[in-house]
Design a protein around this motif. Sequence first.
Motif, PDB file in Angstrom:
ATOM      1  N   PHE A 237      77.960  28.954  90.192  1.00  0.00           N
ATOM      2  CA  PHE A 237      76.702  29.699  90.112  1.00  0.00           C
ATOM      3  C   PHE A 237      76.852  30.893  89.177  1.00  0.00           C
ATOM      4  O   PHE A 237      76.036  31.127  88.294  1.00  0.00           O
ATOM      5  CB  PHE A 237      76.284  30.150  91.512  1.00  0.00           C
ATOM      6  N   ASP A 238      77.961  31.619  89.356  1.00  0.00           N
ATOM      7  CA  ASP A 238      78.182  32.801  88.515  1.00  0.00           C
ATOM      8  C   ASP A 238      78.384  32.423  87.054  1.00  0.00           C
ATOM      9  O   ASP A 238      78.060  33.190  86.152  1.00  0.00           O
ATOM     10  CB  ASP A 238      79.395  33.593  89.023  1.00  0.00           C
ATOM     11  N   SER A 239      78.920  31.214  86.821  1.00  0.00           N
ATOM     12  CA  SER A 239      79.216  30.817  85.440  1.00  0.00           C
ATOM     13  C   SER A 239      77.935  30.452  84.677  1.00  0.00           C
ATOM     14  O   SER A 239      77.935  30.399  83.452  1.00  0.00           O
ATOM     15  CB  SER A 239      80.159  29.610  85.435  1.00  0.00           C
ATOM     16  N   LEU A 240      76.850  30.195  85.398  1.00  0.00           N
ATOM     17  CA  LEU A 240      75.583  29.879  84.711  1.00  0.00           C
ATOM     18  C   LEU A 240      74.923  31.192  84.297  1.00  0.00           C
ATOM     19  O   LEU A 240      74.821  32.122  85.092  1.00  0.00           O
ATOM     20  CB  LEU A 240      74.663  29.095  85.645  1.00  0.00           C
ATOM     21  N   GLU A 241      74.493  31.250  83.042  1.00  0.00           N
ATOM     22  CA  GLU A 241      73.940  32.517  82.554  1.00  0.00           C
ATOM     23  C   GLU A 241      72.659  32.899  83.295  1.00  0.00           C
ATOM     24  O   GLU A 241      71.911  32.027  83.744  1.00  0.00           O
ATOM     25  CB  GLU A 241      73.668  32.401  81.063  1.00  0.00           C
ATOM     26  N   ASP A 242      72.438  34.192  83.451  1.00  0.00           N
ATOM     27  CA  ASP A 242      71.189  34.673  84.030  1.00  0.00           C
ATOM     28  C   ASP A 242      70.070  34.506  83.009  1.00  0.00           C
ATOM     29  O   ASP A 242      70.326  34.435  81.810  1.00  0.00           O
ATOM     30  CB  ASP A 242      71.321  36.159  84.406  1.00  0.00           C
ATOM     31  N   PRO A 243      68.825  34.461  83.477  1.00  0.00           N
ATOM     32  CA  PRO A 243      67.712  34.345  82.526  1.00  0.00           C
ATOM     33  C   PRO A 243      67.589  35.610  81.672  1.00  0.00           C
ATOM     34  O   PRO A 243      67.934  36.708  82.117  1.00  0.00           O
ATOM     35  CB  PRO A 243      66.490  34.181  83.426  1.00  0.00           C
ATOM     36  N   VAL A 244      67.134  35.431  80.457  1.00  0.00           N
ATOM     37  CA  VAL A 244      66.876  36.555  79.560  1.00  0.00           C
ATOM     38  C   VAL A 244      65.371  36.645  79.361  1.00  0.00           C
ATOM     39  O   VAL A 244      64.721  35.632  79.086  1.00  0.00           O
ATOM     40  CB  VAL A 244      67.561  36.326  78.197  1.00  0.00           C
ATOM     41  N   TRP A 245      64.821  37.828  79.546  1.00  0.00           N
ATOM     42  CA  TRP A 245      63.368  37.975  79.423  1.00  0.00           C
ATOM     43  C   TRP A 245      63.024  38.244  77.972  1.00  0.00           C
ATOM     44  O   TRP A 245      63.482  39.195  77.360  1.00  0.00           O
ATOM     45  CB  TRP A 245      62.865  39.079  80.339  1.00  0.00           C
ATOM     46  N   ASP A 246      62.187  37.343  77.469  1.00  0.00           N
ATOM     47  CA  ASP A 246      61.815  37.320  76.073  1.00  0.00           C
ATOM     48  C   ASP A 246      60.538  38.140  75.915  1.00  0.00           C
ATOM     49  O   ASP A 246      59.672  38.101  76.774  1.00  0.00           O
ATOM     50  CB  ASP A 246      61.569  35.846  75.710  1.00  0.00           C
ATOM     51  N   GLU A 247      60.399  38.856  74.837  1.00  0.00           N
ATOM     52  CA  GLU A 247      59.187  39.685  74.655  1.00  0.00           C
ATOM     53  C   GLU A 247      57.971  38.833  74.296  1.00  0.00           C
ATOM     54  O   GLU A 247      56.833  39.214  74.520  1.00  0.00           O
ATOM     55  CB  GLU A 247      59.415  40.765  73.599  1.00  0.00           C
ATOM     56  N   SER A 248      58.224  37.659  73.732  1.00  0.00           N
ATOM     57  CA  SER A 248      57.081  36.817  73.344  1.00  0.00           C
ATOM     58  C   SER A 248      56.431  36.231  74.600  1.00  0.00           C
ATOM     59  O   SER A 248      57.046  36.183  75.662  1.00  0.00           O
ATOM     60  CB  SER A 248      57.571  35.684  72.447  1.00  0.00           C
ATOM     61  N   HIS A 249      55.207  35.791  74.460  1.00  0.00           N
ATOM     62  CA  HIS A 249      54.467  35.284  75.614  1.00  0.00           C
ATOM     63  C   HIS A 249      54.228  33.793  75.515  1.00  0.00           C
ATOM     64  O   HIS A 249      54.121  33.242  74.430  1.00  0.00           O
ATOM     65  CB  HIS A 249      53.128  36.007  75.752  1.00  0.00           C
ATOM     66  N   THR A 250      54.151  33.130  76.684  1.00  0.00           N
ATOM     67  CA  THR A 250      53.803  31.713  76.681  1.00  0.00           C
ATOM     68  C   THR A 250      52.284  31.595  76.745  1.00  0.00           C
ATOM     69  O   THR A 250      51.578  32.566  77.013  1.00  0.00           O
ATOM     70  CB  THR A 250      54.394  31.013  77.918  1.00  0.00           C
ATOM     71  N   GLU A 251      51.808  30.384  76.568  1.00  0.00           N
ATOM     72  CA  GLU A 251      50.356  30.151  76.598  1.00  0.00           C
ATOM     73  C   GLU A 251      49.867  30.005  78.035  1.00  0.00           C
ATOM     74  O   GLU A 251      48.816  30.498  78.404  1.00  0.00           O
ATOM     75  CB  GLU A 251      50.018  28.881  75.806  1.00  0.00           C
ATOM     76  N   THR A 252      50.668  29.314  78.836  1.00  0.00           N
ATOM     77  CA  THR A 252      50.207  28.943  80.182  1.00  0.00           C
ATOM     78  C   THR A 252      49.742  30.156  80.983  1.00  0.00           C
ATOM     79  O   THR A 252      50.512  31.093  81.184  1.00  0.00           O
ATOM     80  CB  THR A 252      51.363  28.293  80.972  1.00  0.00           C
ATOM     81  N   PRO A 253      48.513  30.176  81.439  1.00  0.00           N
ATOM     82  CA  PRO A 253      48.051  31.305  82.235  1.00  0.00           C
ATOM     83  C   PRO A 253      48.501  31.167  83.691  1.00  0.00           C
ATOM     84  O   PRO A 253      48.529  30.067  84.229  1.00  0.00           O
ATOM     85  CB  PRO A 253      46.532  31.175  82.139  1.00  0.00           C
TER      86      PRO A 253
END
Lengths: 276, 276
Positions: A237-253
Amino acid sequence: MTYCVGIKLNAGLVFLSDSRTNAGVDNISVYRKMIVYEKAGDRFMVLLSAGNLSISQSVREILQVEQLKEPNHPEPITIWNATSMFDACRVLGQAVRHVYDRDAESLKNAGVEFNVNLIFGGQIAGEGMRLFQVYSAGNFIEATAETPYFQIGEYKYGKPVLDRVITPDTDLDEAAKCALVSMDSTMKSNLSVGPPFDLVVYEANRFQTDKVVCIDMQNPYFRMLHQGWGQKLREVFDSLEDPVWDESHTETPLRTQAGGRAKPLKKISRAEEKLI
Amino acid sequence: MTYCVGIKLNAGLVFLSDSRTNAGVDNISVYRKMIVYEKAGDRFMVLLSAGNLSISQSVREILQVEQLKEPNHPEPITIWNATSMFDACRVLGQAVRHVYDRDAESLKNAGVEFNVNLIFGGQIAGEGMRLFQVYSAGNFIEATAETPYFQIGEYKYGKPVLDRVITPDTDLDEAAKCALVSMDSTMKSNLSVGPPFDLVVYEANRFQTDKVVCIDMQNPYFRMLHQGWGQKLREVFDSLEDPVWDESHTETPLRTQAGGRAKPLKKISRAEEKLI
């Protein structure tokens, strides 16, 4: 509660059961849920049971003497003379129905459902190994290459690891290890499943086995699995990278009513992709 | 079915929901099960819902306007003016009871149980973060340091990894990763849980968040988790030694009726111990 698993592989069969029953958390007892029926060289069968203990014990009791009378058979079919596991399983199904005829109405009057689940598998000389799951109605289904295992009782916690590991080609000791890991996950998440565990490993076409073991928490192998699996799972679990929050936005509301306005959605991505 | 999880950490809150509903396997639809209620700088709340869709949608609809009238309060309490999450949750509980008064009898006449499960958490200025689980009766319980998360819907498959990883000290991105792995395990074992997934990560004392994301199977991070977790889990499994069958016997008898005789029990142990 109970957790039992039966696995059918090309190499043989693996059966594992816990031994905890409860009539409420204030009434926990130890009952073995596995029985081995063996006539060396002729037949080897294992029965695992879950559900109402009085029903499964009655089924086990009468299964020894249960007789299936068939017009075209000179003598009644029993689990000891059946020429196929299918017939032996029909005898078991009839035993369940006899207990139903005997007890179901009284149970119903007491507000208790007629509930029993059985895994029955093995091999009879003259045919291959077979594995069945038997329901409260005495009907049953058979395991196939696509679905090579059955679980009864508290099955959900331990299912993912079986789904990830077990195929018909899995070898016996690996399958035994998988069943024990599955049991360990179940025990961790459900208090009503507990040791000792009964494990039987049967090699195809042997019509007997000496690989029958009762495993408690002092068992060095199970202790290693219990600690090793938990610890290494954590390392993975620890070896899997944490999510990185991207500044760009997705379309899905995202449907939201946050103060009446719609919420913009970020993307999450992977560190390495951010670096590209 | 549905799977939603809400996690309360010292660092903040994590909410994750799937978006699959089914009225039988032949009637699968996509409905979002998360709503964010945000008044920037004043309050941030998230509602996750499981159970009968018509009930949860009705609850969500009237929650916006639900008013809790109290003798000692000059004006009715709403989720927008409540001074504590506890009061906001009482408003939610009353909304559930209003839907019950409205629909329960008709549902019962149609043989449908009044079944709704909700996770409601967030923070209102003036107090700390709080996380609640609300039941069909409109009553609720609150998460504590000992039990820092709630699950609703199909919760069992995804519980083991939460139990192994989540503590109040877990950081937010790690908890988000854990929730997604929990969702992945659930999705793998239950067809009725599926993408897209809505994920919200809230940092303590921010009273707003921009970490709101909708994750589908094309999401690179979730794809990595989905593949990486499965593959590495398998590697860990393979890295654990198989059992070794020891010639010596244990004392514990296995209750068996194998041809009437008792079965001797082997020991299983670890390779390294055999070498000692």
